[in-house]
Design a protein around this motif. Structure first.
Motif, PDB file in Angstrom:
ATOM      1  N   GLU A   1      43.315 -50.260  14.382  1.00 50.41           N
ATOM      2  CA  GLU A   1      41.954 -49.846  14.753  1.00 50.41           C
ATOM      3  C   GLU A   1      41.046 -49.813  13.522  1.00 50.41           C
ATOM      4  O   GLU A   1      39.889 -50.251  13.584  1.00 50.41           O
ATOM      5  N   ILE A   2      41.568 -49.298  12.418  1.00 48.40           N
ATOM      6  CA  ILE A   2      40.779 -49.226  11.180  1.00 48.40           C
ATOM      7  C   ILE A   2      40.415 -50.624  10.702  1.00 48.40           C
ATOM      8  O   ILE A   2      39.263 -50.916  10.383  1.00 48.40           O
ATOM      9  N   GLU A   3      41.406 -51.508  10.669  1.00 46.65           N
ATOM     10  CA  GLU A   3      41.152 -52.872  10.212  1.00 46.65           C
ATOM     11  C   GLU A   3      40.149 -53.574  11.124  1.00 46.65           C
ATOM     12  O   GLU A   3      39.225 -54.244  10.647  1.00 46.65           O
ATOM     13  N   ASN A   4      40.315 -53.430  12.428  1.00 47.14           N
ATOM     14  CA  ASN A   4      39.373 -54.059  13.367  1.00 47.14           C
ATOM     15  C   ASN A   4      37.961 -53.537  13.160  1.00 47.14           C
ATOM     16  O   ASN A   4      37.003 -54.306  13.142  1.00 47.14           O
ATOM     17  N   PHE A   5      37.824 -52.229  13.014  1.00 49.35           N
ATOM     18  CA  PHE A   5      36.501 -51.640  12.793  1.00 49.35           C
ATOM     19  C   PHE A   5      35.862 -52.214  11.526  1.00 49.35           C
ATOM     20  O   PHE A   5      34.710 -52.655  11.536  1.00 49.35           O
ATOM     21  N   CYS A   6      36.622 -52.207  10.432  1.00 45.78           N
ATOM     22  CA  CYS A   6      36.070 -52.675   9.145  1.00 45.78           C
ATOM     23  C   CYS A   6      35.706 -54.149   9.185  1.00 45.78           C
ATOM     24  O   CYS A   6      34.673 -54.558   8.655  1.00 45.78           O
ATOM     25  N   THR A   7      36.546 -54.943   9.832  1.00 47.72           N
ATOM     26  CA  THR A   7      36.298 -56.381   9.900  1.00 47.72           C
ATOM     27  C   THR A   7      35.129 -56.700  10.824  1.00 47.72           C
ATOM     28  O   THR A   7      34.233 -57.466  10.453  1.00 47.72           O
ATOM     29  N   LEU A   8      35.140 -56.113  11.999  1.00 48.85           N
ATOM     30  CA  LEU A   8      34.110 -56.445  12.983  1.00 48.85           C
ATOM     31  C   LEU A   8      32.756 -55.825  12.669  1.00 48.85           C
ATOM     32  O   LEU A   8      31.714 -56.432  12.927  1.00 48.85           O
ATOM     33  N   THR A   9      32.748 -54.628  12.103  1.00 45.55           N
ATOM     34  CA  THR A   9      31.485 -53.927  11.860  1.00 45.55           C
ATOM     35  C   THR A   9      30.867 -54.280  10.511  1.00 45.55           C
ATOM     36  O   THR A   9      29.651 -54.423  10.399  1.00 45.55           O
ATOM     37  N   TYR A  10      31.715 -54.416   9.475  1.00 43.01           N
ATOM     38  CA  TYR A  10      31.179 -54.628   8.117  1.00 43.01           C
ATOM     39  C   TYR A  10      31.694 -55.901   7.442  1.00 43.01           C
ATOM     40  O   TYR A  10      31.402 -56.129   6.277  1.00 43.01           O
ATOM     41  N   ASP A  11      32.478 -56.702   8.159  1.00 44.17           N
ATOM     42  CA  ASP A  11      33.037 -57.942   7.613  1.00 44.17           C
ATOM     43  C   ASP A  11      33.745 -57.699   6.279  1.00 44.17           C
ATOM     44  O   ASP A  11      33.605 -58.459   5.321  1.00 44.17           O
ATOM     45  N   VAL A  12      34.510 -56.605   6.220  1.00 40.90           N
ATOM     46  CA  VAL A  12      35.224 -56.222   5.004  1.00 40.90           C
ATOM     47  C   VAL A  12      36.324 -57.233   4.697  1.00 40.90           C
ATOM     48  O   VAL A  12      37.128 -57.577   5.574  1.00 40.90           O
ATOM     49  N   THR A  13      36.359 -57.696   3.458  1.00 42.84           N
ATOM     50  CA  THR A  13      37.395 -58.628   3.019  1.00 42.84           C
ATOM     51  C   THR A  13      38.252 -58.056   1.890  1.00 42.84           C
ATOM     52  O   THR A  13      39.256 -58.650   1.532  1.00 42.84           O
ATOM     53  N   PHE A  14      37.858 -56.920   1.330  1.00 45.64           N
ATOM     54  CA  PHE A  14      38.703 -56.293   0.302  1.00 45.64           C
ATOM     55  C   PHE A  14      39.872 -55.578   0.983  1.00 45.64           C
ATOM     56  O   PHE A  14      39.810 -55.276   2.174  1.00 45.64           O
ATOM     57  N   PRO A  15      40.954 -55.305   0.243  1.00 45.21           N
ATOM     58  CA  PRO A  15      42.154 -54.742   0.868  1.00 45.21           C
ATOM     59  C   PRO A  15      42.001 -53.301   1.348  1.00 45.21           C
ATOM     60  O   PRO A  15      41.439 -52.451   0.660  1.00 45.21           O
ATOM     61  N   LEU A  16      42.545 -53.085   2.548  1.00 47.78           N
ATOM     62  CA  LEU A  16      42.673 -51.748   3.116  1.00 47.78           C
ATOM     63  C   LEU A  16      44.153 -51.377   3.060  1.00 47.78           C
ATOM     64  O   LEU A  16      45.009 -52.186   3.428  1.00 47.78           O
ATOM     65  N   PHE A  17      44.429 -50.175   2.631  1.00 51.94           N
ATOM     66  CA  PHE A  17      45.807 -49.720   2.509  1.00 51.94           C
ATOM     67  C   PHE A  17      46.138 -48.739   3.631  1.00 51.94           C
ATOM     68  O   PHE A  17      45.305 -48.455   4.491  1.00 51.94           O
ATOM     69  N   ALA A  18      47.351 -48.221   3.620  1.00 56.70           N
ATOM     70  CA  ALA A  18      47.781 -47.270   4.638  1.00 56.70           C
ATOM     71  C   ALA A  18      46.971 -45.982   4.528  1.00 56.70           C
ATOM     72  O   ALA A  18      46.533 -45.597   3.435  1.00 56.70           O
ATOM     73  N   LYS A  19      46.809 -45.311   5.655  1.00 56.67           N
ATOM     74  CA  LYS A  19      46.096 -44.031   5.682  1.00 56.67           C
ATOM     75  C   LYS A  19      46.887 -43.004   4.873  1.00 56.67           C
ATOM     76  O   LYS A  19      48.113 -42.936   4.977  1.00 56.67           O
ATOM     77  N   ILE A  20      46.180 -42.219   4.057  1.00 61.05           N
ATOM     78  CA  ILE A  20      46.820 -41.260   3.164  1.00 61.05           C
ATOM     79  C   ILE A  20      46.072 -39.930   3.159  1.00 61.05           C
ATOM     80  O   ILE A  20      44.962 -39.835   3.679  1.00 61.05           O
ATOM     81  N   ASP A  21      46.682 -38.946   2.522  1.00 60.76           N
ATOM     82  CA  ASP A  21      46.006 -37.706   2.149  1.00 60.76           C
ATOM     83  C   ASP A  21      45.615 -37.844   0.686  1.00 60.76           C
ATOM     84  O   ASP A  21      46.361 -38.435  -0.111  1.00 60.76           O
ATOM     85  N   VAL A  22      44.463 -37.300   0.323  1.00 58.75           N
ATOM     86  CA  VAL A  22      44.007 -37.373  -1.062  1.00 58.75           C
ATOM     87  C   VAL A  22      44.038 -36.007  -1.757  1.00 58.75           C
ATOM     88  O   VAL A  22      43.923 -35.936  -2.973  1.00 58.75           O
ATOM     89  N   ASN A  23      44.178 -34.937  -0.969  1.00 58.60           N
ATOM     90  CA  ASN A  23      44.261 -33.567  -1.494  1.00 58.60           C
ATOM     91  C   ASN A  23      45.492 -32.881  -0.893  1.00 58.60           C
ATOM     92  O   ASN A  23      46.011 -33.326   0.129  1.00 58.60           O
ATOM     93  N   GLY A  24      45.871 -31.782  -1.517  1.00 57.45           N
ATOM     94  CA  GLY A  24      46.933 -30.955  -0.957  1.00 57.45           C
ATOM     95  C   GLY A  24      48.328 -31.398  -1.343  1.00 57.45           C
ATOM     96  O   GLY A  24      48.521 -32.340  -2.119  1.00 57.45           O
ATOM     97  N   SER A  25      49.308 -30.715  -0.774  1.00 58.18           N
ATOM     98  CA  SER A  25      50.705 -30.940  -1.138  1.00 58.18           C
ATOM     99  C   SER A  25      51.217 -32.313  -0.719  1.00 58.18           C
ATOM    100  O   SER A  25      52.196 -32.805  -1.264  1.00 58.18           O
ATOM    101  N   LYS A  26      50.561 -32.945   0.250  1.00 60.33           N
ATOM    102  CA  LYS A  26      50.983 -34.272   0.712  1.00 60.33           C
ATOM    103  C   LYS A  26      50.085 -35.383   0.161  1.00 60.33           C
ATOM    104  O   LYS A  26      50.113 -36.515   0.657  1.00 60.33           O
ATOM    105  N   ALA A  27      49.304 -35.065  -0.858  1.00 57.42           N
ATOM    106  CA  ALA A  27      48.408 -36.070  -1.439  1.00 57.42           C
ATOM    107  C   ALA A  27      49.216 -37.245  -1.989  1.00 57.42           C
ATOM    108  O   ALA A  27      50.283 -37.064  -2.594  1.00 57.42           O
ATOM    109  N   ASP A  28      48.700 -38.421  -1.776  1.00 61.04           N
ATOM    110  CA  ASP A  28      49.309 -39.619  -2.336  1.00 61.04           C
ATOM    111  C   ASP A  28      49.363 -39.480  -3.858  1.00 61.04           C
ATOM    112  O   ASP A  28      48.381 -39.045  -4.477  1.00 61.04           O
ATOM    113  N   PRO A  29      50.484 -39.847  -4.495  1.00 65.76           N
ATOM    114  CA  PRO A  29      50.596 -39.708  -5.953  1.00 65.76           C
ATOM    115  C   PRO A  29      49.494 -40.424  -6.731  1.00 65.76           C
ATOM    116  O   PRO A  29      49.049 -39.941  -7.770  1.00 65.76           O
ATOM    117  N   LEU A  30      49.034 -41.572  -6.236  1.00 61.82           N
ATOM    118  CA  LEU A  30      47.936 -42.262  -6.912  1.00 61.82           C
ATOM    119  C   LEU A  30      46.698 -41.378  -6.958  1.00 61.82           C
ATOM    120  O   LEU A  30      46.063 -41.244  -8.006  1.00 61.82           O
TER     121      LEU A  30
END
Length: 158
Positions: free
Chosen positions: A76-105
């Motif tokens: 759904e995310i990829e379809n939205f980005c492609t169809l609505t904004y013609d996004v061609t840069f890479p989309l990665f897996a959904k993550i958390d950015v804060n908290g104890s489960k934040a992605d290490p990156l």
């Protein structure tokens, strides 16, 4: 450690080593499809198309931690980005950015460049500019529009 020392998940669950981006200027962004800042996808795509041939990459990480504004699955995310904004840069897996489960990156990004009051990411479309060696050189607030950071990108590319 540098950004190049991390691996991240692709939407299909496979891993990508960020060392693959060594030698490139990279903008890392946490994104969402149902956010007031979502129209920034258009500006991000414009920057990507303008500078990708000079060694510029945008890495987008969907996140549902802020107002549940990224409820969709990977398709759904990829379809939205492609169809609505013609996004061609890479989309990665959904993550958390804060908290104890934040992605290490993102834990690393937050540690390297703190926000005004803390290291926590305040909202979707927080942006981190990374140089060709994998060093985090700048953090931008969600309100910073892509065109406002173009000069910083060009400086790193030159």
């Amino acid at each position: 450690m540098s950004v190049h020392d991390y691996a991240v998940k692709l939407p299909d669950g496979a891993e990508r080593q960020l060392a693959d981006y060594a030698g490139k200027t990279v903008l890392i962004v946490n994104v969402a499809s149902k956010c007031g800042f979502t129209p920034q996808y258009a500006g991000l795509e414009e920057l990507y198309r303008k500078y990708k041939d000079r060694g510029f990459e945008i890495l987008a990480f969907p996140c549902n931690q802020f107002g549940a504004q990224e409820p969709g699955d990977a398709e759904e995310i990829e379809n939205f980005c492609t169809l609505t904004y013609d996004v061609t840069f890479p989309l990665f897996a959904k993550i958390d950015v804060n908290g104890s489960k934040a992605d290490p990156l993102f834990a690393h990004l937050r540690e390297q460049k703190r926000g005004l009051m803390s290291d926590r990411i305040k909202w979707n479309f927080t942006k981190f500019l990374v140089d060709a060696s994998g060093n985090v050189v700048q953090r931008y607030a969600p309100t910073t529009k892509p065109y406002q950071i173009e000069k910083d990108i060009v400086e790193l590319l030159d």
